[in-house]
Write a protein that holds these residues in place. Structure first.
Motif, PDB file in Angstrom:
ATOM      1  N   ILE A   1      12.071  -0.696   5.724  1.00  0.00           N
ATOM      2  CA  ILE A   1      11.718  -0.944   7.126  1.00  0.00           C
ATOM      3  C   ILE A   1      10.451  -1.780   7.231  1.00  0.00           C
ATOM      4  O   ILE A   1      10.373  -2.726   8.019  1.00  0.00           O
ATOM      5  CB  ILE A   1      11.537   0.390   7.875  1.00  0.00           C
ATOM      6  CG1 ILE A   1      12.877   1.137   7.939  1.00  0.00           C
ATOM      7  CG2 ILE A   1      11.006   0.153   9.285  1.00  0.00           C
ATOM      8  CD1 ILE A   1      12.760   2.540   8.488  1.00  0.00           C
ATOM      9  N   LEU A   2       9.436  -1.435   6.428  1.00  0.00           N
ATOM     10  CA  LEU A   2       8.187  -2.189   6.466  1.00  0.00           C
ATOM     11  C   LEU A   2       8.386  -3.638   6.037  1.00  0.00           C
ATOM     12  O   LEU A   2       7.774  -4.555   6.600  1.00  0.00           O
ATOM     13  CB  LEU A   2       7.142  -1.512   5.575  1.00  0.00           C
ATOM     14  CG  LEU A   2       6.626  -0.152   6.064  1.00  0.00           C
ATOM     15  CD1 LEU A   2       5.667   0.444   5.032  1.00  0.00           C
ATOM     16  CD2 LEU A   2       5.944  -0.280   7.425  1.00  0.00           C
ATOM     17  N   GLU A   3       9.227  -3.853   5.055  1.00  0.00           N
ATOM     18  CA  GLU A   3       9.516  -5.224   4.617  1.00  0.00           C
ATOM     19  C   GLU A   3      10.223  -6.002   5.727  1.00  0.00           C
ATOM     20  O   GLU A   3       9.918  -7.172   5.969  1.00  0.00           O
ATOM     21  CB  GLU A   3      10.382  -5.209   3.353  1.00  0.00           C
ATOM     22  CG  GLU A   3       9.637  -4.820   2.086  1.00  0.00           C
ATOM     23  CD  GLU A   3       8.644  -5.885   1.632  1.00  0.00           C
ATOM     24  OE1 GLU A   3       8.623  -6.984   2.235  1.00  0.00           O
ATOM     25  OE2 GLU A   3       7.890  -5.619   0.690  1.00  0.00           O
TER      26      GLU A   3
ATOM     27  N   ALA B   1      10.743   6.950   0.148  1.00  0.00           N
ATOM     28  CA  ALA B   1       9.957   5.746  -0.116  1.00  0.00           C
ATOM     29  C   ALA B   1      10.810   4.495   0.037  1.00  0.00           C
ATOM     30  O   ALA B   1      10.389   3.514   0.665  1.00  0.00           O
ATOM     31  CB  ALA B   1       9.353   5.812  -1.518  1.00  0.00           C
ATOM     32  N   GLN B   2      12.005   4.514  -0.524  1.00  0.00           N
ATOM     33  CA  GLN B   2      12.891   3.352  -0.425  1.00  0.00           C
ATOM     34  C   GLN B   2      13.229   3.035   1.026  1.00  0.00           C
ATOM     35  O   GLN B   2      13.228   1.874   1.448  1.00  0.00           O
ATOM     36  CB  GLN B   2      14.171   3.612  -1.223  1.00  0.00           C
ATOM     37  CG  GLN B   2      13.956   3.658  -2.724  1.00  0.00           C
ATOM     38  CD  GLN B   2      15.195   4.098  -3.479  1.00  0.00           C
ATOM     39  OE1 GLN B   2      16.244   4.381  -2.875  1.00  0.00           O
ATOM     40  NE2 GLN B   2      15.101   4.166  -4.800  1.00  0.00           N
TER      41      GLN B   2
ATOM     42  N   ILE C   1       5.192   7.742  11.380  1.00  0.00           N
ATOM     43  CA  ILE C   1       5.151   7.808  12.840  1.00  0.00           C
ATOM     44  C   ILE C   1       5.611   6.480  13.450  1.00  0.00           C
ATOM     45  O   ILE C   1       6.366   6.453  14.438  1.00  0.00           O
ATOM     46  CB  ILE C   1       3.728   8.142  13.328  1.00  0.00           C
ATOM     47  CG1 ILE C   1       3.411   9.617  13.058  1.00  0.00           C
ATOM     48  CG2 ILE C   1       3.565   7.830  14.805  1.00  0.00           C
ATOM     49  CD1 ILE C   1       4.218  10.594  13.878  1.00  0.00           C
ATOM     50  N   ILE C   2       5.173   5.377  12.863  1.00  0.00           N
ATOM     51  CA  ILE C   2       5.499   4.058  13.393  1.00  0.00           C
ATOM     52  C   ILE C   2       6.962   3.700  13.151  1.00  0.00           C
ATOM     53  O   ILE C   2       7.610   3.050  13.979  1.00  0.00           O
ATOM     54  CB  ILE C   2       4.568   2.997  12.778  1.00  0.00           C
ATOM     55  CG1 ILE C   2       3.147   3.182  13.340  1.00  0.00           C
ATOM     56  CG2 ILE C   2       5.064   1.582  13.051  1.00  0.00           C
ATOM     57  CD1 ILE C   2       2.104   2.331  12.675  1.00  0.00           C
ATOM     58  N   THR C   3       7.533   4.152  12.019  1.00  0.00           N
ATOM     59  CA  THR C   3       8.894   3.742  11.652  1.00  0.00           C
ATOM     60  C   THR C   3       9.963   4.773  11.986  1.00  0.00           C
ATOM     61  O   THR C   3      11.153   4.469  11.873  1.00  0.00           O
ATOM     62  CB  THR C   3       8.973   3.447  10.138  1.00  0.00           C
ATOM     63  OG1 THR C   3       8.659   4.649   9.401  1.00  0.00           O
ATOM     64  CG2 THR C   3       8.006   2.340   9.748  1.00  0.00           C
ATOM     65  N   VAL C   4       9.575   5.973  12.423  1.00  0.00           N
ATOM     66  CA  VAL C   4      10.567   7.039  12.581  1.00  0.00           C
ATOM     67  C   VAL C   4      11.636   6.679  13.618  1.00  0.00           C
ATOM     68  O   VAL C   4      12.774   7.130  13.524  1.00  0.00           O
ATOM     69  CB  VAL C   4       9.872   8.375  12.948  1.00  0.00           C
ATOM     70  CG1 VAL C   4       9.308   8.338  14.359  1.00  0.00           C
ATOM     71  CG2 VAL C   4      10.827   9.548  12.767  1.00  0.00           C
ATOM     72  N   ARG C   5      11.280   5.839  14.589  1.00  0.00           N
ATOM     73  CA  ARG C   5      12.256   5.446  15.606  1.00  0.00           C
ATOM     74  C   ARG C   5      12.987   4.154  15.253  1.00  0.00           C
ATOM     75  O   ARG C   5      13.787   3.655  16.052  1.00  0.00           O
ATOM     76  CB  ARG C   5      11.556   5.312  16.964  1.00  0.00           C
ATOM     77  CG  ARG C   5      11.129   6.656  17.537  1.00  0.00           C
ATOM     78  CD  ARG C   5      10.318   6.512  18.821  1.00  0.00           C
ATOM     79  NE  ARG C   5      10.021   7.818  19.398  1.00  0.00           N
ATOM     80  CZ  ARG C   5       9.054   8.619  18.964  1.00  0.00           C
ATOM     81  NH1 ARG C   5       8.273   8.236  17.956  1.00  0.00           N
ATOM     82  NH2 ARG C   5       8.854   9.799  19.519  1.00  0.00           N
TER      83      ARG C   5
ATOM     84  N   ALA D   1       0.829  -1.205   0.000  1.00  0.00           N
ATOM     85  CA  ALA D   1       0.000   0.000   0.000  1.00  0.00           C
ATOM     86  C   ALA D   1       0.859   1.249   0.000  1.00  0.00           C
ATOM     87  O   ALA D   1       0.584   2.217  -0.720  1.00  0.00           O
ATOM     88  CB  ALA D   1      -0.923  -0.003   1.211  1.00  0.00           C
ATOM     89  N   MET D   2       1.921   1.247   0.797  1.00  0.00           N
ATOM     90  CA  MET D   2       2.805   2.423   0.850  1.00  0.00           C
ATOM     91  C   MET D   2       3.529   2.633  -0.480  1.00  0.00           C
ATOM     92  O   MET D   2       3.765   3.770  -0.887  1.00  0.00           O
ATOM     93  CB  MET D   2       3.821   2.258   1.976  1.00  0.00           C
ATOM     94  CG  MET D   2       3.251   2.463   3.365  1.00  0.00           C
ATOM     95  SD  MET D   2       2.480   4.081   3.609  1.00  0.00           S
ATOM     96  CE  MET D   2       0.743   3.603   3.657  1.00  0.00           C
ATOM     97  N   ARG D   3       3.854   1.537  -1.151  1.00  0.00           N
ATOM     98  CA  ARG D   3       4.511   1.665  -2.457  1.00  0.00           C
ATOM     99  C   ARG D   3       3.577   2.362  -3.446  1.00  0.00           C
ATOM    100  O   ARG D   3       4.006   3.257  -4.192  1.00  0.00           O
ATOM    101  CB  ARG D   3       4.903   0.284  -2.979  1.00  0.00           C
ATOM    102  CG  ARG D   3       5.692   0.333  -4.304  1.00  0.00           C
ATOM    103  CD  ARG D   3       6.151  -1.045  -4.734  1.00  0.00           C
ATOM    104  NE  ARG D   3       7.155  -1.582  -3.825  1.00  0.00           N
ATOM    105  CZ  ARG D   3       6.949  -2.548  -2.944  1.00  0.00           C
ATOM    106  NH1 ARG D   3       5.741  -3.093  -2.826  1.00  0.00           N
ATOM    107  NH2 ARG D   3       7.916  -2.981  -2.159  1.00  0.00           N
TER     108      ARG D   3
END
Length: 222
Positions: free
Chosen positions: A213-215, A207-208, A164-168, A77-79
């Motif tokens: 991180i999501l992967e 995006a990359q 927000i979830i991945t910034v840290r 979805a983010m892609r």
């Protein structure tokens, strides 16, 4: 004059959306309307209308007889979202640059960039994320195209949750902050082509980083 009902719906919408965007209600969470109403200290009527609005914005999924589920954040979805943002925003930013706005008109962008730099200096990542979102929102406002603003805002809301979830989970956003300053300088110079290039590179790099991180999160949860 705004009716009391409309006011209650707008209040519920603003509060619940903020809880979702800032991950105070985690992705995947399922709650019934009574549970949400109790959380918000409201009746079910404004909650029901709020959930319908949030479903249209791609933030929740209404489940018959179960309530609502906060939609999870997926790499796929983010892609898609970043593909669209990368197609729309750089050209829009270039048009803003070519309009050669005054430094006074661009001051909100300067303020947002300075706030990002100050937040980074003191390690306040939540404030950094807020200033980052504000920069993009205010830049799109300068296009004067309300439809474009609405489309980009809706996509940015979904992307904001992921940030927000991945910034840290990543290095401090030093590079992103530097990129925003460079984009601002190009806007002040009225350089449309450079603004377009810098903005596209910024979105593609972001995006990359986010997708990686999501992967990794997905793989660790398997």
């Amino acid at each position: 004059m705004v009716s009391a009902k409309a006011s209650r719906v707008d209040d519920a919408y603003a509060r619940l959306k903020a809880d979702i965007l800032h991950a105070r209600i985690p992705p995947g969470h399922v709650a019934t309307e009574p549970e949400i109403a109790l959380r918000m200290g409201m009746s079910r009527t404004p909650i029901r209308e709020t959930l319908i609005r949030l479903e249209a914005e791609g933030l929740v999924e209404l489940i018959p007889r179960r309530g609502a589920r906060i939609l999870p954040i997926s790499a796929s979805a983010m892609r898609e979202i970043y593909d669209i943002l990368t197609s729309l925003e750089p050209d829009a930013a270039a048009r803003v640059a070519l309009a050669r706005h005054s430094a006074e008109t661009l001051q909100p962008l300067h303020d947002a960039t300075s706030d990002m730099e100050a937040a980074l200096e003191r390690g306040d990542l939540d404030a950094w994320a807020e200033a980052d979102e504000r920069f993009h929102r205010q830049l799109m406002a300068l296009t004067g195209n309300r439809r474009l603003q609405q489309i980009v805002a809706q996509l940015n809301d979904q992307a904001h949750r992921a940030r927000i979830i991945t910034v840290r989970l990543r290095e401090p956003p030093v590079r992103s902050t530097v990129e925003h300053r460079a984009i601002l300088d190009a806007l002040l110079a009225g350089d449309g082509p450079l603004t377009r290039t810098l903005f596209r590179e910024h979105r593609e790099r972001a995006a990359q980083e986010l997708l990686a991180i999501l992967e990794n999160l997905r793989l660790t949860q398997l």
